[in-house]
Design an enzyme around this catalytic site. Structure first.
Site, PDB file in Angstrom:
ATOM      1  N   ASP A  15     -14.552   3.880   0.677  1.00 54.76           N
ATOM      2  CA  ASP A  15     -15.127   3.422   1.939  1.00 54.76           C
ATOM      3  C   ASP A  15     -16.135   4.401   2.524  1.00 54.76           C
ATOM      4  O   ASP A  15     -17.014   4.003   3.299  1.00 54.76           O
ATOM      5  CB  ASP A  15     -14.016   3.181   2.974  1.00 54.76           C
ATOM      6  CG  ASP A  15     -13.285   1.873   2.759  1.00 54.76           C
ATOM      7  OD1 ASP A  15     -13.704   1.094   1.878  1.00 54.76           O
ATOM      8  OD2 ASP A  15     -12.293   1.634   3.466  1.00 54.76           O
ATOM      9  N   ARG A  65       0.820  -1.214   0.000  1.00 54.82           N
ATOM     10  CA  ARG A  65       0.000   0.000   0.000  1.00 54.82           C
ATOM     11  C   ARG A  65       0.856   1.266   0.000  1.00 54.82           C
ATOM     12  O   ARG A  65       0.527   2.252  -0.667  1.00 54.82           O
ATOM     13  CB  ARG A  65      -0.928  -0.010   1.226  1.00 54.82           C
ATOM     14  CG  ARG A  65      -1.887   1.167   1.290  1.00 54.82           C
ATOM     15  CD  ARG A  65      -2.837   1.029   2.460  1.00 54.82           C
ATOM     16  NE  ARG A  65      -3.758  -0.078   2.274  1.00 54.82           N
ATOM     17  CZ  ARG A  65      -4.952   0.026   1.703  1.00 54.82           C
ATOM     18  NH1 ARG A  65      -5.371   1.196   1.249  1.00 54.82           N
ATOM     19  NH2 ARG A  65      -5.732  -1.025   1.578  1.00 54.82           N
ATOM     20  N   TYR A 107       0.671 -13.003  -0.418  1.00 52.15           N
ATOM     21  CA  TYR A 107       1.085 -12.661  -1.784  1.00 52.15           C
ATOM     22  C   TYR A 107       2.306 -11.757  -1.754  1.00 52.15           C
ATOM     23  O   TYR A 107       2.599 -11.117  -0.736  1.00 52.15           O
ATOM     24  CB  TYR A 107      -0.048 -12.025  -2.587  1.00 52.15           C
ATOM     25  CG  TYR A 107      -0.706 -10.817  -1.980  1.00 52.15           C
ATOM     26  CD1 TYR A 107      -0.143  -9.544  -2.081  1.00 52.15           C
ATOM     27  CD2 TYR A 107      -1.926 -10.935  -1.324  1.00 52.15           C
ATOM     28  CE1 TYR A 107      -0.775  -8.431  -1.557  1.00 52.15           C
ATOM     29  CE2 TYR A 107      -2.569  -9.826  -0.800  1.00 52.15           C
ATOM     30  CZ  TYR A 107      -1.985  -8.577  -0.913  1.00 52.15           C
ATOM     31  OH  TYR A 107      -2.618  -7.481  -0.385  1.00 52.15           O
TER      32      TYR A 107
END
Length: 379
Positions: free
Chosen positions: A284, A106, A218
């Site tokens: 969000d 991120r 991942y």
């Protein structure tokens, strides 16, 4: 449109929106409460529906320098360690959905976005600003902000709330502020690639399913590190205790983690609106969902792309056009994410039936079930 679009929040959605507006010749001002954009922690899955948009903004080379394109998704039964199904990604994903499937840290994604914002003269990003309220008028919109202990009002053409789960701008859209407690918690960590067991290769997104919990692993940082997310019920259970009856590779991975960060998980009940007057919501702030489909960031990116398009088109009521384009898809995500996590956390006979169904179903049929997500295109 002479006045800028005012964007509350410099997360993935807010930064993407600013860049998408600039691409269409529109200026914007982004206000962020944090004093620095130093996002840490979790990885992000950029499925083709998100990669397509970011590539269109010219970010592909910057993303490829720090991300990975996994070859597939490897789904395993956690108690036994047996592989249930492998779904192809890599080149197959790009052929099927027209864009790459990337996984990225991120912080690296936010750094790529913020560097592009800094280089664009149509954008202004101001940090250390607290957004207090959003206002809506007949021919414009405004934000009341506080910085350095001083309050002032900033005027613009439209206001966009990209300010996340605890959105302040959502109040101006007259939607309930409450979020739903899911009773779940995510434990997150990042490991060096060398710390992973051989049975969990970083060539794939690995998904481990167990009664009441699941784990996703991942690669990030161009394959030098692994992002790990372990999700289960809230409580005093540690990650080590949660995987105590899992197969050895999973236990070994969890034991190798230097530290874990806890994230209680919330979502929102689907709402039938995403705007009011000249104020709109993205990400969000509009439709928070559980991470089980890996689409939180991707849907914020989609929202940003659609909103920039309708504002650039100059329609009489662009926010109504935005809502029409997004509302059904946005309402679908939270419930689809809840259904998926219920499937992932099945136990007993239900888990056995799920495992048999996964093993028996052709990969092509499972990929068709993802077309509604990964194959999305604006317009």
């Amino acid at each position: 449109m002479t006045r800028p679009v005012l964007i509350a929040g410099a997360g993935i959605g807010g930064l993407t929106l600013g860049l998408a507006l600039a691409q269409r010749g529109l200026s914007s001002e982004i206000f962020e409460r944090a004093p620095a954009l130093d996002e840490v922690g979790a990885g992000v899955q950029l499925a083709p529906n998100a990669s397509r948009i970011l590539d269109g903004l010219g970010l592909g080379p910057a993303l490829d320098a720090v991300s990975c394109r996994p070859e597939g998704v490897a789904i395993s039964d956690a108690p036994s360690g047996s592989r249930l199904k492998t779904l192809p990604l890599g080149a197959a994903a790009e052929r099927r959905w027209g864009a790459p499937y990337r996984v990225i840290h991120r912080a690296d994604l936010q750094a790529a976005l913020s560097a592009a914002v800094d280089a664009n003269p149509s954008l202004r990003l101001t940090l250390g600003v607290r957004v207090l309220t959003a206002g809506d008028g007949l021919d414009g919109a405004s934000l009341e902000i506080e910085t350095g202990g001083e309050r002032r009002t900033v005027d613009g053409s439209f206001v966009v709330g990209a300010d996340g789960l605890r959105s302040v701008v959502r109040q101006a859209v007259k939607l309930p502020e409450a979020v739903r407690a899911t009773g779940l918690i995510a434990h997150r960590t990042v490991l060096t690639a060398e710390a992973l067991p051989e049975a969990i290769p970083l060539t794939h997104v690995s998904v481990w399913l167990a009664p009441g919990a699941h784990m996703v692993v991942y690669p990030v940082r161009a394959g030098r590190e692994a992002n790990v997310v372990l999700i289960g019920a809230l409580g005093a259970t540690t990650p080590e205790e949660r995987v105590a009856r899992w197969a050895a590779p999973a236990r070994k991975l969890v034991a190798a983690a230097p530290r874990w960060t806890e994230w209680p998980l919330f979502d929102r009940a689907p709402a039938a609106r995403m705007r009011r007057g000249r104020v709109a919501l993205i990400g969000d702030a509009a439709h928070a969902a559980l991470p089980s489909l890996g689409q939180g960031a991707a849907f914020a990116i989609e929202d940003a792309a659609v909103l920039a398009r309708v504002l650039g088109d100059g329609a009489p009521d662009p926010l109504a056009a935005y809502e029409t384009a997004r509302i059904m898809r946005a309402m679908r995500l939270p419930e689809a994410s809840r259904r998926q996590i219920a499937i992932d956390h099945m136990g007993g006979l239900a888990a056995r039936a799920r495992n048999l169904a996964l093993a028996a179903t052709p990969a092509s049929a499972l990929l068709r079930g993802l077309d509604w997500i990964y194959g999305w295109r604006d317009g």
